[in-house]
Design a protein around this motif. Sequence first.
Motif, PDB file in Angstrom:
ATOM      1  N   THR A 184       0.838  -1.199   0.000  1.00  0.00           N
ATOM      2  CA  THR A 184       0.000   0.000   0.000  1.00  0.00           C
ATOM      3  C   THR A 184       0.869   1.243   0.000  1.00  0.00           C
ATOM      4  O   THR A 184       0.652   2.161  -0.785  1.00  0.00           O
ATOM      5  CB  THR A 184      -0.926   0.002   1.233  1.00  0.00           C
ATOM      6  N   LYS A 185       1.875   1.276   0.863  1.00  0.00           N
ATOM      7  CA  LYS A 185       2.726   2.459   0.946  1.00  0.00           C
ATOM      8  C   LYS A 185       3.529   2.644  -0.329  1.00  0.00           C
ATOM      9  O   LYS A 185       3.672   3.756  -0.815  1.00  0.00           O
ATOM     10  CB  LYS A 185       3.640   2.365   2.164  1.00  0.00           C
ATOM     11  N   SER A 186       4.039   1.560  -0.915  1.00  0.00           N
ATOM     12  CA  SER A 186       4.823   1.712  -2.135  1.00  0.00           C
ATOM     13  C   SER A 186       3.932   2.125  -3.294  1.00  0.00           C
ATOM     14  O   SER A 186       4.325   2.931  -4.126  1.00  0.00           O
ATOM     15  CB  SER A 186       5.607   0.441  -2.467  1.00  0.00           C
ATOM     16  N   ALA A 187       2.717   1.611  -3.362  1.00  0.00           N
ATOM     17  CA  ALA A 187       1.785   2.025  -4.415  1.00  0.00           C
ATOM     18  C   ALA A 187       1.415   3.484  -4.239  1.00  0.00           C
ATOM     19  O   ALA A 187       1.326   4.232  -5.202  1.00  0.00           O
ATOM     20  CB  ALA A 187       0.524   1.155  -4.397  1.00  0.00           C
ATOM     21  N   ALA A 188       1.236   3.901  -2.991  1.00  0.00           N
ATOM     22  CA  ALA A 188       0.897   5.300  -2.723  1.00  0.00           C
ATOM     23  C   ALA A 188       2.043   6.212  -3.145  1.00  0.00           C
ATOM     24  O   ALA A 188       1.821   7.237  -3.773  1.00  0.00           O
ATOM     25  CB  ALA A 188       0.579   5.492  -1.242  1.00  0.00           C
ATOM     26  N   LYS A 189       3.275   5.830  -2.828  1.00  0.00           N
ATOM     27  CA  LYS A 189       4.420   6.653  -3.214  1.00  0.00           C
ATOM     28  C   LYS A 189       4.533   6.726  -4.725  1.00  0.00           C
ATOM     29  O   LYS A 189       4.735   7.784  -5.293  1.00  0.00           O
ATOM     30  CB  LYS A 189       5.717   6.062  -2.635  1.00  0.00           C
ATOM     31  N   SER A 190       4.390   5.587  -5.393  1.00  0.00           N
ATOM     32  CA  SER A 190       4.529   5.568  -6.839  1.00  0.00           C
ATOM     33  C   SER A 190       3.404   6.346  -7.503  1.00  0.00           C
ATOM     34  O   SER A 190       3.631   7.083  -8.446  1.00  0.00           O
ATOM     35  CB  SER A 190       4.599   4.125  -7.310  1.00  0.00           C
ATOM     36  N   SER A 191       2.186   6.250  -7.013  1.00  0.00           N
ATOM     37  CA  SER A 191       1.075   7.009  -7.567  1.00  0.00           C
ATOM     38  C   SER A 191       1.258   8.489  -7.322  1.00  0.00           C
ATOM     39  O   SER A 191       0.947   9.307  -8.161  1.00  0.00           O
ATOM     40  CB  SER A 191      -0.256   6.567  -6.937  1.00  0.00           C
ATOM     41  N   SER A 192       1.765   8.837  -6.159  1.00  0.00           N
ATOM     42  CA  SER A 192       1.960  10.231  -5.807  1.00  0.00           C
ATOM     43  C   SER A 192       2.950  10.893  -6.756  1.00  0.00           C
ATOM     44  O   SER A 192       2.734  11.998  -7.205  1.00  0.00           O
ATOM     45  CB  SER A 192       2.452  10.340  -4.363  1.00  0.00           C
ATOM     46  N   LEU A 236      -4.541  11.954 -17.914  1.00  0.00           N
ATOM     47  CA  LEU A 236      -4.356  11.342 -16.593  1.00  0.00           C
ATOM     48  C   LEU A 236      -5.012   9.966 -16.533  1.00  0.00           C
ATOM     49  O   LEU A 236      -4.412   9.001 -16.041  1.00  0.00           O
ATOM     50  CB  LEU A 236      -4.941  12.237 -15.501  1.00  0.00           C
ATOM     51  N   LEU A 237      -6.236   9.872 -17.027  1.00  0.00           N
ATOM     52  CA  LEU A 237      -6.946   8.592 -16.991  1.00  0.00           C
ATOM     53  C   LEU A 237      -6.268   7.570 -17.900  1.00  0.00           C
ATOM     54  O   LEU A 237      -6.133   6.395 -17.529  1.00  0.00           O
ATOM     55  CB  LEU A 237      -8.413   8.791 -17.382  1.00  0.00           C
ATOM     56  N   THR A 238      -5.797   8.008 -19.052  1.00  0.00           N
ATOM     57  CA  THR A 238      -5.096   7.106 -19.969  1.00  0.00           C
ATOM     58  C   THR A 238      -3.789   6.612 -19.347  1.00  0.00           C
ATOM     59  O   THR A 238      -3.432   5.436 -19.480  1.00  0.00           O
ATOM     60  CB  THR A 238      -4.839   7.817 -21.313  1.00  0.00           C
ATOM     61  N   ASP A 239      -3.079   7.495 -18.648  1.00  0.00           N
ATOM     62  CA  ASP A 239      -1.853   7.083 -17.950  1.00  0.00           C
ATOM     63  C   ASP A 239      -2.166   6.019 -16.895  1.00  0.00           C
ATOM     64  O   ASP A 239      -1.419   5.046 -16.744  1.00  0.00           O
ATOM     65  CB  ASP A 239      -1.173   8.279 -17.281  1.00  0.00           C
ATOM     66  N   ASP A 240      -3.267   6.207 -16.167  1.00  0.00           N
ATOM     67  CA  ASP A 240      -3.692   5.196 -15.189  1.00  0.00           C
ATOM     68  C   ASP A 240      -3.949   3.862 -15.873  1.00  0.00           C
ATOM     69  O   ASP A 240      -3.571   2.803 -15.360  1.00  0.00           O
ATOM     70  CB  ASP A 240      -4.971   5.638 -14.464  1.00  0.00           C
ATOM     71  N   HIS A 241      -4.616   3.902 -17.029  1.00  0.00           N
ATOM     72  CA  HIS A 241      -4.909   2.666 -17.771  1.00  0.00           C
ATOM     73  C   HIS A 241      -3.614   1.925 -18.107  1.00  0.00           C
ATOM     74  O   HIS A 241      -3.524   0.708 -17.931  1.00  0.00           O
ATOM     75  CB  HIS A 241      -5.657   2.982 -19.073  1.00  0.00           C
ATOM     76  N   LYS A 242      -2.621   2.667 -18.594  1.00  0.00           N
ATOM     77  CA  LYS A 242      -1.341   2.053 -18.964  1.00  0.00           C
ATOM     78  C   LYS A 242      -0.652   1.439 -17.744  1.00  0.00           C
ATOM     79  O   LYS A 242      -0.090   0.345 -17.817  1.00  0.00           O
ATOM     80  CB  LYS A 242      -0.429   3.092 -19.610  1.00  0.00           C
ATOM     81  N   LYS A 243      -0.710   2.157 -16.632  1.00  0.00           N
ATOM     82  CA  LYS A 243      -0.053   1.673 -15.410  1.00  0.00           C
ATOM     83  C   LYS A 243      -0.688   0.362 -14.936  1.00  0.00           C
ATOM     84  O   LYS A 243       0.010  -0.594 -14.581  1.00  0.00           O
ATOM     85  CB  LYS A 243      -0.166   2.732 -14.323  1.00  0.00           C
ATOM     86  N   VAL A 244      -2.012   0.299 -14.945  1.00  0.00           N
ATOM     87  CA  VAL A 244      -2.711  -0.912 -14.495  1.00  0.00           C
ATOM     88  C   VAL A 244      -2.448  -2.067 -15.456  1.00  0.00           C
ATOM     89  O   VAL A 244      -2.251  -3.208 -15.027  1.00  0.00           O
ATOM     90  CB  VAL A 244      -4.220  -0.640 -14.304  1.00  0.00           C
ATOM     91  N   LYS A 245      -2.404  -1.775 -16.746  1.00  0.00           N
ATOM     92  CA  LYS A 245      -2.116  -2.829 -17.726  1.00  0.00           C
ATOM     93  C   LYS A 245      -0.740  -3.442 -17.449  1.00  0.00           C
ATOM     94  O   LYS A 245      -0.571  -4.662 -17.486  1.00  0.00           O
ATOM     95  CB  LYS A 245      -2.187  -2.259 -19.140  1.00  0.00           C
ATOM     96  N   LYS A 246       0.248  -2.602 -17.147  1.00  0.00           N
ATOM     97  CA  LYS A 246       1.591  -3.101 -16.808  1.00  0.00           C
ATOM     98  C   LYS A 246       1.560  -3.938 -15.534  1.00  0.00           C
ATOM     99  O   LYS A 246       2.226  -4.965 -15.435  1.00  0.00           O
ATOM    100  CB  LYS A 246       2.565  -1.929 -16.630  1.00  0.00           C
ATOM    101  N   LEU A 247       0.797  -3.481 -14.547  1.00  0.00           N
ATOM    102  CA  LEU A 247       0.695  -4.241 -13.299  1.00  0.00           C
ATOM    103  C   LEU A 247       0.069  -5.615 -13.542  1.00  0.00           C
ATOM    104  O   LEU A 247       0.505  -6.604 -12.949  1.00  0.00           O
ATOM    105  CB  LEU A 247      -0.111  -3.459 -12.256  1.00  0.00           C
ATOM    106  N   PHE A 248      -0.935  -5.695 -14.402  1.00  0.00           N
ATOM    107  CA  PHE A 248      -1.532  -6.994 -14.716  1.00  0.00           C
ATOM    108  C   PHE A 248      -0.501  -7.908 -15.383  1.00  0.00           C
ATOM    109  O   PHE A 248      -0.455  -9.108 -15.097  1.00  0.00           O
ATOM    110  CB  PHE A 248      -2.770  -6.846 -15.612  1.00  0.00           C
ATOM    111  N   LYS A 249       0.349  -7.370 -16.244  1.00  0.00           N
ATOM    112  CA  LYS A 249       1.398  -8.185 -16.879  1.00  0.00           C
ATOM    113  C   LYS A 249       2.398  -8.674 -15.828  1.00  0.00           C
ATOM    114  O   LYS A 249       2.837  -9.821 -15.867  1.00  0.00           O
ATOM    115  CB  LYS A 249       2.105  -7.390 -17.972  1.00  0.00           C
TER     116      LYS A 249
END
Length: 172
Positions: free
Chosen positions: A8-16, A29-42
Amino acid sequence: MPATKTATKSAAKSSSKSSSSSHEDAVSLLTDDHKKVKKLFKTYEQASKKDDVEGKVEIAHKIFEELTIHTMLEEEIFYPAARAAIKDDDLLNEATVEHDTAKDLIAQLEGMDGDDPMYDAKMTVLSEYIDHHVEEEETEMFPKAKKSKMDLDDLGAQMVERKEELIAEIAA
């Protein structure tokens, strides 16, 4: 569970870092979030293939946090503005239902152990579901928003501010 708090803390730091580093418009911003989540799923898939239960659960929790923050930004800020500007209730209603379904799957996953035989299956369904949702947003909703009179820069600034608040709440 200590691993979850660390995740949680590392995700918060990285998102921040990503949210406060620039003042992008709402769609970017929303498109960047989409890309980030897609990478996390991989990354999740790779951990799953290695039978790294602890690693995949940590990544799954990062995904859940990112999706939770993202959906809150859309539901609180972007969707109401889009609903008023693009006048496509069907599209926005469908997006809201898709959010609800994703939240249900996340709640099920959060209540499961990472070594549960259904955990990977549910994560796969969540990933596919998010891919479908992202595709509709990026090919239908976002182009309509860009053509509308929505102030995407102002919405982006509101979303950055709200995202920072949500990250701080999660980190606390």
